[in-house]
Design a protein around this motif. Structure first.
Motif, PDB file in Angstrom:
ATOM      1  N   GLU A 667       0.823  -1.211   0.000  1.00 29.95           N
ATOM      2  CA  GLU A 667       0.000   0.000   0.000  1.00 29.95           C
ATOM      3  C   GLU A 667       0.856   1.259   0.000  1.00 29.95           C
ATOM      4  N   LEU A 668       1.981   1.226   0.706  1.00 27.87           N
ATOM      5  CA  LEU A 668       2.874   2.392   0.697  1.00 27.87           C
ATOM      6  C   LEU A 668       3.549   2.544  -0.663  1.00 27.87           C
ATOM      7  N   ARG A 669       3.830   1.436  -1.314  1.00 25.64           N
ATOM      8  CA  ARG A 669       4.420   1.489  -2.663  1.00 25.64           C
ATOM      9  C   ARG A 669       3.410   2.063  -3.651  1.00 25.64           C
ATOM     10  N   ILE A 670       2.153   1.662  -3.509  1.00 20.74           N
ATOM     11  CA  ILE A 670       1.110   2.217  -4.379  1.00 20.74           C
ATOM     12  C   ILE A 670       0.927   3.704  -4.094  1.00 20.74           C
ATOM     13  N   LEU A 671       1.011   4.094  -2.815  1.00 23.43           N
ATOM     14  CA  LEU A 671       0.929   5.515  -2.463  1.00 23.43           C
ATOM     15  C   LEU A 671       2.038   6.298  -3.157  1.00 23.43           C
ATOM     16  N   ALA A 672       3.253   5.760  -3.114  1.00 26.19           N
ATOM     17  CA  ALA A 672       4.380   6.425  -3.782  1.00 26.19           C
ATOM     18  C   ALA A 672       4.102   6.577  -5.274  1.00 26.19           C
ATOM     19  N   HIS A 673       3.527   5.540  -5.874  1.00 26.35           N
ATOM     20  CA  HIS A 673       3.230   5.541  -7.307  1.00 26.35           C
ATOM     21  C   HIS A 673       2.138   6.561  -7.643  1.00 26.35           C
ATOM     22  N   LEU A 674       1.037   6.523  -6.899  1.00 23.93           N
ATOM     23  CA  LEU A 674      -0.077   7.424  -7.199  1.00 23.93           C
ATOM     24  C   LEU A 674       0.278   8.878  -6.905  1.00 23.93           C
ATOM     25  N   ALA A 675       0.995   9.094  -5.805  1.00 19.00           N
ATOM     26  CA  ALA A 675       1.353  10.463  -5.414  1.00 19.00           C
ATOM     27  C   ALA A 675       2.548  10.993  -6.203  1.00 19.00           C
ATOM     28  N   GLN A 676       3.299  10.061  -6.832  1.00 20.31           N
ATOM     29  CA  GLN A 676       4.532  10.418  -7.555  1.00 20.31           C
ATOM     30  C   GLN A 676       5.456  11.253  -6.663  1.00 20.31           C
ATOM     31  N   ASP A 677       5.501  10.836  -5.386  1.00 18.94           N
ATOM     32  CA  ASP A 677       6.332  11.543  -4.410  1.00 18.94           C
ATOM     33  C   ASP A 677       7.781  11.083  -4.567  1.00 18.94           C
ATOM     34  N   GLN A 678       8.660  12.006  -4.901  1.00 20.11           N
ATOM     35  CA  GLN A 678      10.042  11.656  -5.226  1.00 20.11           C
ATOM     36  C   GLN A 678      10.818  11.120  -4.028  1.00 20.11           C
ATOM     37  N   VAL A 679      10.509  11.616  -2.831  1.00 20.45           N
ATOM     38  CA  VAL A 679      11.220  11.149  -1.638  1.00 20.45           C
ATOM     39  C   VAL A 679      10.870   9.676  -1.377  1.00 20.45           C
ATOM     40  N   LEU A 680       9.592   9.349  -1.445  1.00 22.11           N
ATOM     41  CA  LEU A 680       9.162   7.962  -1.261  1.00 22.11           C
ATOM     42  C   LEU A 680       9.708   7.067  -2.363  1.00 22.11           C
ATOM     43  N   ILE A 681       9.606   7.525  -3.597  1.00 25.28           N
ATOM     44  CA  ILE A 681      10.084   6.732  -4.741  1.00 25.28           C
ATOM     45  C   ILE A 681      11.571   6.416  -4.593  1.00 25.28           C
ATOM     46  N   GLU A 682      12.324   7.427  -4.210  1.00 20.77           N
ATOM     47  CA  GLU A 682      13.778   7.238  -4.040  1.00 20.77           C
ATOM     48  C   GLU A 682      14.063   6.209  -2.937  1.00 20.77           C
ATOM     49  N   ALA A 683      13.326   6.284  -1.829  1.00 25.63           N
ATOM     50  CA  ALA A 683      13.532   5.351  -0.707  1.00 25.63           C
ATOM     51  C   ALA A 683      13.274   3.918  -1.143  1.00 25.63           C
ATOM     52  N   PHE A 684      12.195   3.697  -1.886  1.00 28.11           N
ATOM     53  CA  PHE A 684      11.874   2.335  -2.319  1.00 28.11           C
ATOM     54  C   PHE A 684      12.885   1.825  -3.347  1.00 28.11           C
ATOM     55  N   HIS A 685      13.359   2.696  -4.236  1.00 32.54           N
ATOM     56  CA  HIS A 685      14.328   2.260  -5.238  1.00 32.54           C
ATOM     57  C   HIS A 685      15.675   1.912  -4.612  1.00 32.54           C
ATOM     58  N   HIS A 686      15.984   2.555  -3.478  1.00 32.81           N
ATOM     59  CA  HIS A 686      17.241   2.259  -2.800  1.00 32.81           C
ATOM     60  C   HIS A 686      17.097   1.132  -1.779  1.00 32.81           C
ATOM     61  N   GLY A 687      15.908   0.561  -1.709  1.00 35.22           N
ATOM     62  CA  GLY A 687      15.691  -0.560  -0.792  1.00 35.22           C
ATOM     63  C   GLY A 687      15.805  -0.173   0.669  1.00 35.22           C
ATOM     64  N   GLN A 688      15.551   1.098   0.976  1.00 31.29           N
ATOM     65  CA  GLN A 688      15.664   1.547   2.353  1.00 31.29           C
ATOM     66  C   GLN A 688      14.467   1.081   3.180  1.00 31.29           C
ATOM     67  N   ASP A 689      14.677   0.949   4.485  1.00 31.51           N
ATOM     68  CA  ASP A 689      13.570   0.687   5.396  1.00 31.51           C
ATOM     69  C   ASP A 689      12.708   1.942   5.411  1.00 31.51           C
ATOM     70  N   ILE A 690      11.480   1.808   4.881  1.00 29.38           N
ATOM     71  CA  ILE A 690      10.666   3.001   4.636  1.00 29.38           C
ATOM     72  C   ILE A 690      10.273   3.693   5.938  1.00 29.38           C
ATOM     73  N   HIS A 691      10.108   2.932   7.016  1.00 28.15           N
ATOM     74  CA  HIS A 691       9.707   3.554   8.282  1.00 28.15           C
ATOM     75  C   HIS A 691      10.877   4.305   8.917  1.00 28.15           C
ATOM     76  N   SER A 692      12.062   3.735   8.794  1.00 29.76           N
ATOM     77  CA  SER A 692      13.259   4.446   9.294  1.00 29.76           C
ATOM     78  C   SER A 692      13.500   5.703   8.458  1.00 29.76           C
ATOM     79  N   ARG A 693      13.291   5.584   7.145  1.00 30.93           N
ATOM     80  CA  ARG A 693      13.489   6.749   6.267  1.00 30.93           C
ATOM     81  C   ARG A 693      12.474   7.846   6.619  1.00 30.93           C
ATOM     82  N   THR A 694      11.252   7.460   6.862  1.00 32.42           N
ATOM     83  CA  THR A 694      10.226   8.440   7.234  1.00 32.42           C
ATOM     84  C   THR A 694      10.579   9.096   8.569  1.00 32.42           C
ATOM     85  N   ALA A 695      11.045   8.279   9.534  1.00 32.76           N
ATOM     86  CA  ALA A 695      11.438   8.837  10.837  1.00 32.76           C
ATOM     87  C   ALA A 695      12.558   9.853  10.671  1.00 32.76           C
ATOM     88  N   ALA A 696      13.529   9.518   9.810  1.00 28.26           N
ATOM     89  CA  ALA A 696      14.635  10.448   9.572  1.00 28.26           C
ATOM     90  C   ALA A 696      14.135  11.756   8.967  1.00 28.26           C
TER      91      ALA A 696
END
Length: 895
Positions: A667-696
């Protein structure tokens, strides 16, 4: 002909309709659920009972003569909900248009008006049926008066006569008044005698006949608490009895001729129904109101020639059927009347068939029923080739159930082109579509009260093809034809295969877990008794409330009919006040696991196969997600270890193992896709832990400095955003102040500006268009988004945010299921897909095929739909659903 009088308790039925149905609205945002339910009930009664007289009684005003006797009468009753209050005038407007007499009088209740009218009807020799949800009306039973009581919502009724009342309760109608005097009535705030419930009150009335005799014999119970109560509260019981008496002498100056059923005002009725947008009701009733209500007009009564264009042929023997089947490839409509004998046995009971053979000028509608299994087999053998022909294009209702019913007879149903249930669902997913009676009422100029009547009046099947053409056009117009044709329709076969296969359960393991839970529950019970200082029924909200709030003095919240609320939310908030609360919560959770899952699932295991067979439903959820029922295998507890351990009982055949493939954070990946949010997209492409990235991002620190607590807060924000969480909701989830929660959300949106823009945009889009869509163009209509009611509007806004995300996740996993099913068939693999649980697919796989299947599952699921971010699949395997180990899949192996 004996005259029949239908008397309806308007307030009772209106309330029941309001609470039985979801808050349906028209396109203007006006709530219509009570009106819709009330009208459906009324039309059904008119059709089934065909009364000569009808009237409806309503309460008028809050103060009635009973208040003079007991000031607190109905004092605890909540005011009518605002959304219901607005519907009451429209219900009366409809009744006026139907020329149905309405009675209401200041100082009296609807019960009193009904009691007075039944007395007049008795004097006139009319047979009367009272429709109500209030058992008080049972005191009005007489040789010529019956009471029809609502049992469940407004769809099920139970008919009472003097005889059936006595058979069920062992008392006579007027003794219902004495019964209520003893036991009281919480809903009316009639006190009765404290501690005397229905069971005790019935025994007393059965033995002593009336309340005065009961009170006079209080000494029969000397030394018992009951004797003291009877003596102490005698006067209160007498007052309660008096309050329960229906006044049958209300000064109504009427002639029952006023109640004779009259011709409705068709034009006015049509106007109201169009305004309410009750299209099916308009089509099914207004056209027929000119004749006897809801009766199909006879030819003499002016039926058009088109209505008789096809005759109904009741086939008497298999040879006769054979003679009427000229071709095996003709298109046609078919209706299977099915009956579920067991979880994996869906039997065909009757069939209605209409072939569109161009070589025959007038094709008959063929009605098949049988008296023996041998006769049924003979009939089915005659139509087997047609049923199994892929060239014979078929229109039906509920393809999946039809496929399963045919399989039970050794027939592989092919050529299904139009599944009316699925088509209708896609066009209006907010309305459940799995009930044929509701469907026919909504879409076909035909009203039936039972599936038996559908079969008997089988002319309705001619409408199937016309509806299919209509639905096809609407689906194409709305861009959903591919969704139906390429996804939902072929998915029926996939789900039928999964339901046929079932999943294996080890009953011994289930019993072992159950025995362990019994020990834990017993220990918790003893501990709770010790901590409370006495034994009590932990499952009784009333007794539990007395212990927590009266004895232990804990902070109480809202009060219910039986005392202060002790629901889970209340207890969770009290957990810090006293450690007994945590034990009670654990007791409840373990008790539910034991009763619902250990005992419930154990009872559903097939003794021959050691498997359980769930039903996967395509047409229930508004978002497009599948649901699972009988049993619900998508709801196996996972938060508690005791619940997760249930999965140990989900096992395989010898030589096999289970393989789980679960979309990671889809669902978070779909959110990144629909919102075209570059910060989220970058995090998923780099395989980062999305919750840690969001916390940062939210806390403005390096990702490596994120603590577990920060990650937990970010995770709550991430998933909360998907579901439209508020600052209050987040504060409750995290145990922080509302101001802190608001700052978390504001910080999130400052960093993820694409998400903020998407959410604002999708809400505005929903407001303008009235609906939202998924990646495969699945629609969900949200008329409430324009409602003046804040709660309704806010709910619709949250659905506007969530549906494109959750619905798109449903689209993707359904695509994956289709592709995996096709692969397994083409490979003639012995592996089978046995479960779908939200974002997870479960396969039963030969051990030697695990590696190969893991690669293929990963390839298909991760590539089935191209998003702006990669789809990641977590794959595990093991001997059961609990003991799973990760499978490391190298993408390079399948590229």
């Amino acid at each position: 002909m004996q005259e029949k009088f239908i008397l309806i308790d308007g307030n009772s039925l209106m309330y029941r309709a309001y609470y039985a149905l979801p808050l349906l609205t028209n396109s203007k945002g006006f709530v219509t659920n009570a009106i819709y339910g009330f009208c459906n009930m009324l039309l059904k009664v008119l059709e089934e009972e065909k009364p000569t007289h009808i009237a409806i009684a309503f309460d008028k005003g809050k103060i009635v003569f009973r208040h003079a006797e007991y000031e607190k009468y109905k004092a605890t009753r909540k005011p009518m909900p605002e959304e219901l209050k607005k519907q009451l005038p429209v219900i009366k407007e409809l009744l006026n248009a139907m020329n149905i007499e309405i009675f209401e009088m200041e100082g009296y209740e609807a019960d009193d008006l009904i009691g007075t009218l039944t007395k007049k009807a008795d004097d006139r020799g009319l047979n009367t049926i009272i429709l109500t949800g209030d058992r008080d009306a049972l005191q009005l039973l007489s040789p010529s008066t019956k009471v029809s009581l609502t049992k469940k919502g407004i769809s099920e009724m139970e008919i009472y006569t003097e005889e059936s009342l006595y058979q069920k309760y062992g008392i006579k109608p007027l003794q219902m008044i004495d019964l209520k005097g003893l036991m009281g009535d919480v809903s009316d705030n009639i006190p009765g005698i404290p501690g005397v419930g229905e069971k005790t009150a019935l025994k007393l009335i059965q033995e002593y006949q009336d309340i005065e005799n009961v009170l006079a014999h209080y000494e029969d119970f000397t030394g018992k608490k009951l004797g003291m109560l009877l003596q102490e509260f005698a006067e209160q019981a007498r007052i309660s009895r008096s309050l329960a008496i229906i006044d049958r002498n209300v000064p109504l100056e009427i002639d029952l001729q006023m109640c004779r059923k009259k011709e409705p005002d068709h034009q006015e009725l049509a106007r109201i129904l169009r305004e309410l947008e009750f299209k099916g009701m308009l089509n099914n009733t207004i056209k027929k109101m000119g004749q006897d209500i809801l009766e199909r007009p006879s030819k003499e009564a002016g039926e058009s020639p088109d209505d008789q264009s096809s005759s109904v042929l009741t086939v008497r023997n298999p040879q006769m059927l054979k003679e009427n089947l000229k071709t095996k490839e003709a298109a046609g409509e078919i209706y299977f009347k099915l009956k579920k004998h067991s979880p994996n046995n869906l039997d065909i009971e009757e069939i209605v068939l209409h072939l569109q053979d161009p070589s025959i000028k007038e094709t008959p509608i063929i009605y098949l029923n049988w008296e023996s299994d041998a006769e049924k087999d003979a009939y089915l053998q005659n139509i087997k080739k047609w049923l199994e022909s892929n060239k014979a294009r078929k229109t039906l209702f509920d393809a999946k159930s039809s496929i399963l019913g045919c399989r039970q007879q050794g027939i592989h149903l092919e050529g299904v082109e139009n599944d009316l249930m699925l088509m209708s669902y896609l066009l209006n997913p907010s309305r459940p579509q799995n009930d044929l009676l509701d469907f026919i009422s909504e879409h076909i100029d035909f009203r039936a009260s039972s599936t038996e009547e559908i079969v008997q009046k089988s002319l309705m099947i001619k409408n199937f093809s016309m509806l299919a053409v209509k639905f096809r056009g609407q689906l194409m117009e709305k861009g959903m034809w591919a969704l139906y044709k390429d996804l939902e329709l072929p998915l029926c076969e996939v789900l039928a295969d999964m339901e046929t296969k079932g999943v294996r359960l080890d009953k011994k393991i289930l019993e072992e877990i159950g025995a362990e839970l019994d020990v834990r529950i017993k220990e918790l019970t003893s501990k709770i008794y010790e901590m409370s200082g006495e034994k009590f029924n932990i499952n009784s909200p009333k007794q539990l409330g007395e212990i927590l709030f009266s004895k232990l003095g804990l902070t109480h919240g809202k009060k219910t009919k039986t005392g202060y609320s002790t629901n889970a939310e209340v207890l969770e908030n009290l957990a810090k006040e006293n450690e007994i609360v945590a034990e009670i919560l654990m007791y409840r959770q373990l008790s539910k696991i034991k009763s619902t899952y250990i005992d419930g699932l154990g009872a559903m295991i097939d003794q021959k196969t050691d498997r359980i067979y769930t039903s996967f439903n395509q047409t229930v959820t508004a978002t497009g997600r599948l649901s699972s029922t009988e049993p619900n295998l998508q709801n196996i507890p996972i938060r508690m270890e005791e619940g997760r351990r249930l999965r140990r009982a989900f096992v395989t055949e010898p030589g096999f193992c289970l393989l789980s493939a679960d979309y990671s954070q889809i669902e978070l990946r779909i959110l990144a896709h629909l919102a075209q949010d570059q910060v989220l997209i970058e995090a998923f492409h780099h395989g980062q832990d999305i919750h840690s990235r969001t916390a940062a991002e939210v806390f403005g620190i390096p990702i490596e400095s994120v603590s577990k607590e920060m990650r937990r807060a970010a995770k709550a924000v991430n998933f909360g955003i998907v579901y439209g969480i508020s600052d209050y909701g987040l504060s409750q989830d995290l145990g922080i102040s509302r101001a802190e929660a608001k700052e978390y959300i504001d910080s999130y949106f400052r960093r993820y500006q694409g998400v903020k823009k998407y959410i604002d945009g999708i809400i505005e889009e929903a407001r303008e268009r009235g609906y939202v869509t998924t990646i495969l163009n699945r629609r969900r209509y949200l008329p409430e988004i324009k409602s003046r009611n804040y709660n309704l509007r806010s709910f619709a806004e949250r659905m506007a945010m969530n549906t494109p995300i959750q619905g798109s996740a449903a689209d993707i996993i359904k695509l994956a299921m289709l592709h995996m099913h096709k692969y397994l068939l083409e490979e003639k693999s012995k592996a089978t897909m046995v479960l779908q649980v939200h974002d997870e697919l479960i396969f039963e796989v030969p051990k030697k095929e695990v590696g190969k299947l893991a690669l293929k599952v990963n390839a298909i699921m991760s590539e089935v739909y191209k998003l702006l971010v990669p789809l990641k699949v977590d794959i595990q395997f093991g001997p059961n659903w609990y003991d799973l180990e990760p499978v490391v899949v190298q993408k390079s192996l399948f590229e």
